[in-house]
Enzyme design. Sequence first.
Site, PDB file in Angstrom:
ATOM      1  N   ARG A 142       0.852  -1.211   0.000  1.00  0.00           N
ATOM      2  CA  ARG A 142       0.000   0.000   0.000  1.00  0.00           C
ATOM      3  C   ARG A 142       0.875   1.243   0.000  1.00  0.00           C
ATOM      4  O   ARG A 142       0.643   2.186  -0.746  1.00  0.00           O
ATOM      5  CB  ARG A 142      -0.933  -0.005   1.207  1.00  0.00           C
ATOM      6  N   ASP A 171      -0.256  -6.194  -3.713  1.00  0.00           N
ATOM      7  CA  ASP A 171      -1.673  -5.944  -3.431  1.00  0.00           C
ATOM      8  C   ASP A 171      -2.273  -5.186  -4.605  1.00  0.00           C
ATOM      9  O   ASP A 171      -1.589  -4.952  -5.611  1.00  0.00           O
ATOM     10  CB  ASP A 171      -1.857  -5.188  -2.099  1.00  0.00           C
ATOM     11  N   HIS A 242      -6.810  -9.383  -4.246  1.00  0.00           N
ATOM     12  CA  HIS A 242      -5.781  -8.370  -3.967  1.00  0.00           C
ATOM     13  C   HIS A 242      -4.731  -8.352  -5.081  1.00  0.00           C
ATOM     14  O   HIS A 242      -3.530  -8.223  -4.805  1.00  0.00           O
ATOM     15  CB  HIS A 242      -5.128  -8.621  -2.597  1.00  0.00           C
ATOM     16  N   GLU A 305      -9.954 -12.322   1.454  1.00  0.00           N
ATOM     17  CA  GLU A 305     -10.892 -11.372   0.844  1.00  0.00           C
ATOM     18  C   GLU A 305     -10.971 -11.542  -0.674  1.00  0.00           C
ATOM     19  O   GLU A 305     -10.486 -10.705  -1.427  1.00  0.00           O
ATOM     20  CB  GLU A 305     -10.467  -9.944   1.210  1.00  0.00           C
ATOM     21  N   TRP A 372      -6.983 -14.382  11.244  1.00  0.00           N
ATOM     22  CA  TRP A 372      -7.016 -12.911  11.296  1.00  0.00           C
ATOM     23  C   TRP A 372      -8.402 -12.335  11.515  1.00  0.00           C
ATOM     24  O   TRP A 372      -8.545 -11.260  12.084  1.00  0.00           O
ATOM     25  CB  TRP A 372      -6.393 -12.308  10.025  1.00  0.00           C
ATOM     26  N   TYR A 397      -3.981  -5.782  15.280  1.00  0.00           N
ATOM     27  CA  TYR A 397      -3.759  -4.990  14.065  1.00  0.00           C
ATOM     28  C   TYR A 397      -3.283  -3.601  14.525  1.00  0.00           C
ATOM     29  O   TYR A 397      -4.077  -2.798  15.010  1.00  0.00           O
ATOM     30  CB  TYR A 397      -5.051  -4.891  13.244  1.00  0.00           C
ATOM     31  N   ASP A 399      -2.291  -1.087  12.850  1.00  0.00           N
ATOM     32  CA  ASP A 399      -2.733   0.086  12.084  1.00  0.00           C
ATOM     33  C   ASP A 399      -4.054   0.598  12.638  1.00  0.00           C
ATOM     34  O   ASP A 399      -4.452   1.727  12.355  1.00  0.00           O
ATOM     35  CB  ASP A 399      -2.853  -0.241  10.587  1.00  0.00           C
TER      36      ASP A 399
END
Length: 522
Positions: A142, A171, A242, A305, A372, A397, A399
């Site tokens: 990212r 990603d 991703h 995801e 996760w 996490y 972040d």
Amino acid sequence: MLSPFDVLLPRPVEATAAEGIFPLDETTALTGPLPAVEWLRTQLRAATGFPLTESGSSAITFSVDESLPAEGYRLEITPAAVRVSAADGTGAFYAAQSLRQLMGPAAFRRAAVHSGRWELPCGTVVDHPRFGWRGCLLDVARHFLPRSDVFRFLDLMAAHKLNVLHLHLTDDQGWRMEIERYPRLTAVGGWRERSTVGHGKLGALDDRPHGGFYTKDDLREIVAYAGERGITVVPEIDVPGHTQAAIAAYPELGNTGADLGVWTGWGINPNVVNVSDETVKFFRDVFDEVIEVFPSEVICVGGDEVPLGQWRESPDARARMAEQGLTSEAQLHGWFIRQMAVHLAERGRRIIGWDEIAEVGDLPPGAIVASWRGEQAGVDAARAGHQVVMCPEQHVYLDHRQADHPEEPIPVGYLRTLADVYAYEPVPAGLDADAATRVLGAQTQLWTEHLDTPRRLDYAAFPRLSAFAEVVWSPAERDPEAFLRRLTDHHLPRLDALGVEYRPLAGPHPWQTRPGVPGLPR
Ligand code: ACM
């Protein structure tokens, strides 16, 4: 009398304080057959200005004692000598880290600022880690992290006795590893025209290109530097979702044929790779180059995801399902992961994947599940006989926002304070003793949508990563008050000396805030 228990972070297994100090000065020798001795000599020569040669009037001596637990060490400090016994090279390195902590914050500087002799408090320390997987994920996709900052981050991990750097290399928003066979992955996929500033739903696009990638030699250097510090680098190539940056580089990997560009937003992306033989081969080739650079037995294939919409619309995907006897698109996700897992297994590696891989079909032999979305996937996988790494987003996490402070910069995700992270227990409640042996350890995550500079990374990581280090290294019992005292009196001064721009316990400095940039707390 200062006890090592009052000073060392992470807290050691056993420590006893004794009367007196060991004086360290220009006559002190530093000896032993281990690379850790050379590392310590380099650090302490810089910080003290003393020569610390092989002979002198008093000595710090390292030796190997294979009867100690793996990665463990024993430290005995008397007024006359410092004796270190280490199980192995890593144990010696951790003993060196502990010695540096016992010398005080000035020992963490790169040049001498302290004059006169140094004093090591007398006593003994017996220490080894609770878990073998003490990890941290760094998302360099990212926001790219320049190599010099990766080295700095590895040094900080090593200072906390962490031993797995999970490098999230690809990603939707960027592809960061040179792949010689497919140069457009970095030429096209390695940068984006702009970025969303703030939460994906609320942020606004800037007009600033962002990019960067590591050559294979850059990554070999990172792997070697990490290895010298007891750290394994686990690379992640995230498939089959991703993957928009890869599809931007090679549109034939996608399902729609559209020229997508590297994604400038944040969140979950509908674009996934197709399931053709050519695409499977493409990613097998990619993983071949990955394992050429990364010696880690464990390779991350991502697997999180994966929206199924494009496969639902795709005749080719339906044909693959029919060929393989699959009854849902989710099983196609599992099929794709297995293609990579089998290929890697044939080359002596095994996969770790995000916990979705346990839902979409049989797990490949030897697969490790990274739990996760919560703890349940880890519990189920461990009970079913699989190894797991616990990294639940509700707990670790980094972040995610660390306070409800009104000036918290870009507050996203769950509220996870320093105290919350310190209280995290990697072995989920109710797991029987046999299944618990399959919890390899735990891992924090630093996703970087909103951590666009090393300074923002420091703010998010510290001091919570220091608390996490204690969670994975130290015995399970916790003492929050003692931890906070140790952190405030000894460890934050060490981070200051290292130049880490952590979040002050009382709240951000004005220059650490991001007024007007929207977050979205959960
Ligand atoms: C993840 O946070 N998507 C693994």
